[in-house]
Motif scaffolding. Structure first.
Motif, PDB file in Angstrom:
ATOM      1  N   GLU A   1     -13.224  10.018  -4.792  1.00  0.00           N
ATOM      2  CA  GLU A   1     -12.055  10.827  -4.451  1.00  0.00           C
ATOM      3  C   GLU A   1     -11.616  10.562  -3.010  1.00  0.00           C
ATOM      4  O   GLU A   1     -10.421  10.426  -2.730  1.00  0.00           O
ATOM      5  CB  GLU A   1     -12.361  12.308  -4.648  1.00  0.00           C
ATOM      6  N   ALA A   2     -12.587  10.481  -2.103  1.00  0.00           N
ATOM      7  CA  ALA A   2     -12.258  10.208  -0.703  1.00  0.00           C
ATOM      8  C   ALA A   2     -11.611   8.838  -0.558  1.00  0.00           C
ATOM      9  O   ALA A   2     -10.631   8.677   0.183  1.00  0.00           O
ATOM     10  CB  ALA A   2     -13.517  10.305   0.161  1.00  0.00           C
ATOM     11  N   LEU A   3     -12.150   7.840  -1.274  1.00  0.00           N
ATOM     12  CA  LEU A   3     -11.556   6.498  -1.214  1.00  0.00           C
ATOM     13  C   LEU A   3     -10.147   6.496  -1.786  1.00  0.00           C
ATOM     14  O   LEU A   3      -9.252   5.850  -1.233  1.00  0.00           O
ATOM     15  CB  LEU A   3     -12.443   5.499  -1.967  1.00  0.00           C
ATOM     16  N   ASN A   4      -9.940   7.218  -2.887  1.00  0.00           N
ATOM     17  CA  ASN A   4      -8.591   7.298  -3.461  1.00  0.00           C
ATOM     18  C   ASN A   4      -7.613   7.915  -2.471  1.00  0.00           C
ATOM     19  O   ASN A   4      -6.492   7.431  -2.309  1.00  0.00           O
ATOM     20  CB  ASN A   4      -8.609   8.105  -4.766  1.00  0.00           C
ATOM     21  N   GLN A   5      -8.047   8.995  -1.805  1.00  0.00           N
ATOM     22  CA  GLN A   5      -7.186   9.625  -0.812  1.00  0.00           C
ATOM     23  C   GLN A   5      -6.923   8.670   0.346  1.00  0.00           C
ATOM     24  O   GLN A   5      -5.801   8.565   0.839  1.00  0.00           O
ATOM     25  CB  GLN A   5      -7.815  10.915  -0.296  1.00  0.00           C
ATOM     26  N   TYR A   6      -7.980   7.954   0.775  1.00  0.00           N
ATOM     27  CA  TYR A   6      -7.820   6.995   1.871  1.00  0.00           C
ATOM     28  C   TYR A   6      -6.825   5.913   1.487  1.00  0.00           C
ATOM     29  O   TYR A   6      -5.923   5.588   2.253  1.00  0.00           O
ATOM     30  CB  TYR A   6      -9.163   6.375   2.242  1.00  0.00           C
ATOM     31  N   ASN A  50       0.600   4.508   1.952  1.00  0.00           N
ATOM     32  CA  ASN A  50       1.809   5.121   2.518  1.00  0.00           C
ATOM     33  C   ASN A  50       2.034   4.645   3.941  1.00  0.00           C
ATOM     34  O   ASN A  50       3.149   4.301   4.327  1.00  0.00           O
ATOM     35  CB  ASN A  50       1.700   6.650   2.494  1.00  0.00           C
ATOM     36  N   TYR A  51       0.939   4.623   4.713  1.00  0.00           N
ATOM     37  CA  TYR A  51       1.051   4.181   6.107  1.00  0.00           C
ATOM     38  C   TYR A  51       1.498   2.724   6.174  1.00  0.00           C
ATOM     39  O   TYR A  51       2.370   2.368   6.958  1.00  0.00           O
ATOM     40  CB  TYR A  51      -0.286   4.353   6.822  1.00  0.00           C
ATOM     41  N   MET A  52       0.891   1.901   5.317  1.00  0.00           N
ATOM     42  CA  MET A  52       1.249   0.472   5.327  1.00  0.00           C
ATOM     43  C   MET A  52       2.687   0.276   4.895  1.00  0.00           C
ATOM     44  O   MET A  52       3.402  -0.563   5.466  1.00  0.00           O
ATOM     45  CB  MET A  52       0.283  -0.313   4.430  1.00  0.00           C
ATOM     46  N   ASN A  53       3.132   1.030   3.891  1.00  0.00           N
ATOM     47  CA  ASN A  53       4.531   0.912   3.473  1.00  0.00           C
ATOM     48  C   ASN A  53       5.467   1.315   4.601  1.00  0.00           C
ATOM     49  O   ASN A  53       6.461   0.644   4.872  1.00  0.00           O
ATOM     50  CB  ASN A  53       4.794   1.765   2.232  1.00  0.00           C
ATOM     51  N   GLU A  54       5.140   2.441   5.269  1.00  0.00           N
ATOM     52  CA  GLU A  54       5.968   2.885   6.391  1.00  0.00           C
ATOM     53  C   GLU A  54       5.888   1.897   7.548  1.00  0.00           C
ATOM     54  O   GLU A  54       6.883   1.611   8.200  1.00  0.00           O
ATOM     55  CB  GLU A  54       5.533   4.281   6.843  1.00  0.00           C
ATOM     56  N   SER A  55       4.681   1.378   7.807  1.00  0.00           N
ATOM     57  CA  SER A  55       4.512   0.421   8.902  1.00  0.00           C
ATOM     58  C   SER A  55       5.276  -0.865   8.613  1.00  0.00           C
ATOM     59  O   SER A  55       5.901  -1.436   9.510  1.00  0.00           O
ATOM     60  CB  SER A  55       3.022   0.101   9.105  1.00  0.00           C
ATOM     61  N   ALA A  56       5.206  -1.326   7.366  1.00  0.00           N
ATOM     62  CA  ALA A  56       5.937  -2.544   7.004  1.00  0.00           C
ATOM     63  C   ALA A  56       7.437  -2.324   7.172  1.00  0.00           C
ATOM     64  O   ALA A  56       8.146  -3.194   7.697  1.00  0.00           O
ATOM     65  CB  ALA A  56       5.607  -2.941   5.567  1.00  0.00           C
TER      66      ALA A  56
END
Length: 127
Positions: free
Chosen positions: A61-66, A72-78
């Motif tokens: 679950e923690a890995l899925n959340q990560y 999301n961060y990578m999409n926004e960063s890209a």
């Protein structure tokens, strides 16, 4: 006398039966202790197994959340990086033109390489 021998024989047989009974009771006691130990091991094993499974589920679950957050961060960063590249291209192009006018070909070459990299970064947006 025959009665005495018969009574002695019966007592001897009774004594042997009692000894066997005692041995059987000891074996039953050992078997019961072994079964209790097996029960404890099974319970402990099941508990340990359940705890391990629970911990693995929590890790998943923690890995899925990560990964969701990272995605999301990578999409926004890209997206941000692409927009920065688009904004930087005219500036780098001006610097390159100025370098060519001043005959600074090394700087112009570096600018051309940088523009090429920026164009690759900006390409997904411009499609």
């Amino acid at each position: 006398m025959a009665t005495l021998i018969a009574v002695a024989a019966v007592l001897w047989q009774t004594h042997q039966v009692k000894q066997r009974q005692y041995q059987i009771l000891q074996l039953i006691s050992i078997i019961n202790q072994s079964m209790e130990q097996i029960g404890v091991c099974i319970t402990h094993s099941n508990t340990a197994e359940q705890n391990t499974i629970k911990a693995l589920n929590e890790i998943c679950e923690a890995l899925n959340q990560y990964f969701a957050t990272a995605t999301n961060y990578m999409n926004e960063s890209a997206f941000t990086l692409q927009h920065l590249a688009i904004c930087m291209m005219p500036i780098i192009n001006d610097v390159m033109n100025e370098a060519v006018n001043n005959e600074d070909y090394e700087r112009a070459k570096a600018c051309a390489e940088l523009l090429s990299n920026l164009q690759r970064i900006a390409k997904p947006i411009s499609k």
